[in-house]
Scaffold this motif. Structure first.
Motif, PDB file in Angstrom:
ATOM      1  N   THR A  26      46.282 115.821 -46.804  1.00 31.41           N
ATOM      2  CA  THR A  26      46.562 116.723 -45.693  1.00 31.41           C
ATOM      3  C   THR A  26      46.821 118.135 -46.217  1.00 31.41           C
ATOM      4  O   THR A  26      47.115 118.330 -47.390  1.00 31.41           O
ATOM      5  CB  THR A  26      47.791 116.264 -44.883  1.00 31.41           C
ATOM      6  OG1 THR A  26      48.927 116.253 -45.739  1.00 31.41           O
ATOM      7  CG2 THR A  26      47.566 114.904 -44.267  1.00 31.41           C
ATOM      8  N   THR A  28      49.061 121.655 -45.416  1.00 34.02           N
ATOM      9  CA  THR A  28      50.235 122.137 -44.696  1.00 34.02           C
ATOM     10  C   THR A  28      50.043 123.568 -44.193  1.00 34.02           C
ATOM     11  O   THR A  28      49.204 124.319 -44.710  1.00 34.02           O
ATOM     12  CB  THR A  28      51.487 122.109 -45.589  1.00 34.02           C
ATOM     13  OG1 THR A  28      51.306 123.046 -46.662  1.00 34.02           O
ATOM     14  CG2 THR A  28      51.756 120.717 -46.138  1.00 34.02           C
ATOM     15  N   GLU A  44      50.765 128.395 -36.721  1.00 31.95           N
ATOM     16  CA  GLU A  44      51.187 127.222 -35.954  1.00 31.95           C
ATOM     17  C   GLU A  44      50.627 127.261 -34.534  1.00 31.95           C
ATOM     18  O   GLU A  44      50.215 126.236 -33.992  1.00 31.95           O
ATOM     19  CB  GLU A  44      52.710 127.115 -35.935  1.00 31.95           C
ATOM     20  CG  GLU A  44      53.274 126.652 -37.262  1.00 31.95           C
ATOM     21  CD  GLU A  44      54.790 126.738 -37.348  1.00 31.95           C
ATOM     22  OE1 GLU A  44      55.435 127.225 -36.385  1.00 31.95           O
ATOM     23  OE2 GLU A  44      55.339 126.317 -38.381  1.00 31.95           O
ATOM     24  N   LEU A  47      46.844 126.483 -34.866  1.00 33.41           N
ATOM     25  CA  LEU A  47      46.630 125.068 -35.167  1.00 33.41           C
ATOM     26  C   LEU A  47      46.943 124.194 -33.957  1.00 33.41           C
ATOM     27  O   LEU A  47      46.297 123.163 -33.748  1.00 33.41           O
ATOM     28  CB  LEU A  47      47.445 124.653 -36.389  1.00 33.41           C
ATOM     29  CG  LEU A  47      47.024 125.324 -37.706  1.00 33.41           C
ATOM     30  CD1 LEU A  47      47.978 124.944 -38.828  1.00 33.41           C
ATOM     31  CD2 LEU A  47      45.593 125.006 -38.064  1.00 33.41           C
ATOM     32  N   SER A  48      47.897 124.605 -33.162  1.00 39.11           N
ATOM     33  CA  SER A  48      48.214 123.870 -31.938  1.00 39.11           C
ATOM     34  C   SER A  48      47.014 123.868 -30.990  1.00 39.11           C
ATOM     35  O   SER A  48      46.668 122.829 -30.423  1.00 39.11           O
ATOM     36  CB  SER A  48      49.432 124.496 -31.258  1.00 39.11           C
ATOM     37  OG  SER A  48      49.690 123.863 -30.030  1.00 39.11           O
ATOM     38  N   ARG A  51      44.403 121.622 -32.386  1.00 41.72           N
ATOM     39  CA  ARG A  51      44.812 120.219 -32.228  1.00 41.72           C
ATOM     40  C   ARG A  51      44.598 119.760 -30.788  1.00 41.72           C
ATOM     41  O   ARG A  51      44.090 118.662 -30.541  1.00 41.72           O
ATOM     42  CB  ARG A  51      46.267 120.060 -32.642  1.00 41.72           C
ATOM     43  CG  ARG A  51      46.706 118.631 -32.817  1.00 41.72           C
ATOM     44  CD  ARG A  51      48.088 118.502 -33.443  1.00 41.72           C
ATOM     45  NE  ARG A  51      49.080 119.457 -32.994  1.00 41.72           N
ATOM     46  CZ  ARG A  51      49.743 119.377 -31.831  1.00 41.72           C
ATOM     47  NH1 ARG A  51      49.540 118.366 -31.015  1.00 41.72           N
ATOM     48  NH2 ARG A  51      50.625 120.296 -31.500  1.00 41.72           N
ATOM     49  N   GLY A  58      47.251 116.397 -36.585  1.00 44.62           N
ATOM     50  CA  GLY A  58      48.466 116.613 -37.350  1.00 44.62           C
ATOM     51  C   GLY A  58      49.066 115.285 -37.758  1.00 44.62           C
ATOM     52  O   GLY A  58      49.045 114.330 -36.984  1.00 44.62           O
ATOM     53  N   LYS A  60      52.589 113.641 -39.362  1.00 40.88           N
ATOM     54  CA  LYS A  60      54.003 113.913 -39.643  1.00 40.88           C
ATOM     55  C   LYS A  60      54.459 113.141 -40.861  1.00 40.88           C
ATOM     56  O   LYS A  60      53.810 112.205 -41.300  1.00 40.88           O
ATOM     57  CB  LYS A  60      54.845 113.551 -38.432  1.00 40.88           C
ATOM     58  CG  LYS A  60      54.532 114.412 -37.230  1.00 40.88           C
ATOM     59  CD  LYS A  60      55.426 114.096 -36.067  1.00 40.88           C
ATOM     60  CE  LYS A  60      55.039 115.014 -34.912  1.00 40.88           C
ATOM     61  NZ  LYS A  60      55.915 114.887 -33.803  1.00 40.88           N
ATOM     62  N   TYR A  66      47.739 118.766 -41.874  1.00 41.55           N
ATOM     63  CA  TYR A  66      46.591 118.703 -40.968  1.00 41.55           C
ATOM     64  C   TYR A  66      45.347 118.215 -41.682  1.00 41.55           C
ATOM     65  O   TYR A  66      45.150 118.469 -42.872  1.00 41.55           O
ATOM     66  CB  TYR A  66      46.319 120.088 -40.367  1.00 41.55           C
ATOM     67  CG  TYR A  66      47.391 120.522 -39.417  1.00 41.55           C
ATOM     68  CD1 TYR A  66      47.359 120.142 -38.082  1.00 41.55           C
ATOM     69  CD2 TYR A  66      48.453 121.298 -39.854  1.00 41.55           C
ATOM     70  CE1 TYR A  66      48.356 120.526 -37.203  1.00 41.55           C
ATOM     71  CE2 TYR A  66      49.457 121.695 -38.982  1.00 41.55           C
ATOM     72  CZ  TYR A  66      49.393 121.307 -37.658  1.00 41.55           C
ATOM     73  OH  TYR A  66      50.378 121.690 -36.795  1.00 41.55           O
TER      74      TYR A  66
END
Length: 150
Positions: A26, A28, A44, A47-48, A51, A58, A60, A66
């Protein structure tokens, strides 16, 4: 033509993920931010959007970050652009005025519609894999050139 910073940074980010998220690894936000010089908060948000458009996933946890949600060869720039700024490649040409409507139609037909089709066709023909491959070749070419010191 002006491309928004969001689209430009989104293309950089998804290409960075394609290059650096191989073999299940992944990527970051911090690593993308460091390599591409994009603020973490702004990244962020980008990327949201990517996504929510199902272009990246994503993960966790301690190994989180990602990855692409499908192969880089299957993600076109058209998809990336539409995920970040849907108005860029759509066919919304403003009306010039009611009294010149016929002339406006001619301009739309002979200019704006052709430009829109060309941009859309171009964006659909270029994939994230194409960008990643080209970037990696550029890195190889620059690394092979000797550096001279004076």
């Amino acid at each position: 033509m002006k491309i928004s910073t969001k689209v430009e940074c989104g293309i950089l980010a998804i290409t960075d993920i394609a290059i650096n998220a191989r073999n299940g690894k992944t990527v970051t936000v911090i690593s993308i931010s460091g390599r591409q010089g994009i603020s973490e908060k702004y990244l962020e948000q980008i990327l949201s959007s990517l996504r929510h458009s199902h272009l990246i996933k994503g993960q966790k946890g301690s190994g989180g970050g990602y990855i692409l949600s499908k192969r880089a060869e299957d993600i076109t720039l058209n998809e990336v652009i539409n995920a970040l700024e849907s108005s860029l490649l759509n066919n919304d040409v403003p009306e010039i005025g009611n009294e010149n409507n016929g002339f406006s139609d001619v301009i739309n037909e002979l200019l704006w519609n052709k430009i829109e089709r060309y941009m859309s066709d171009c964006a659909m023909s270029v994939t994230v894999a194409d960008l990643a491959e080209r970037y990696e070749k550029e890195l190889e070419n620059n690394a092979s050139e000797p550096m001279y010191y004076i």
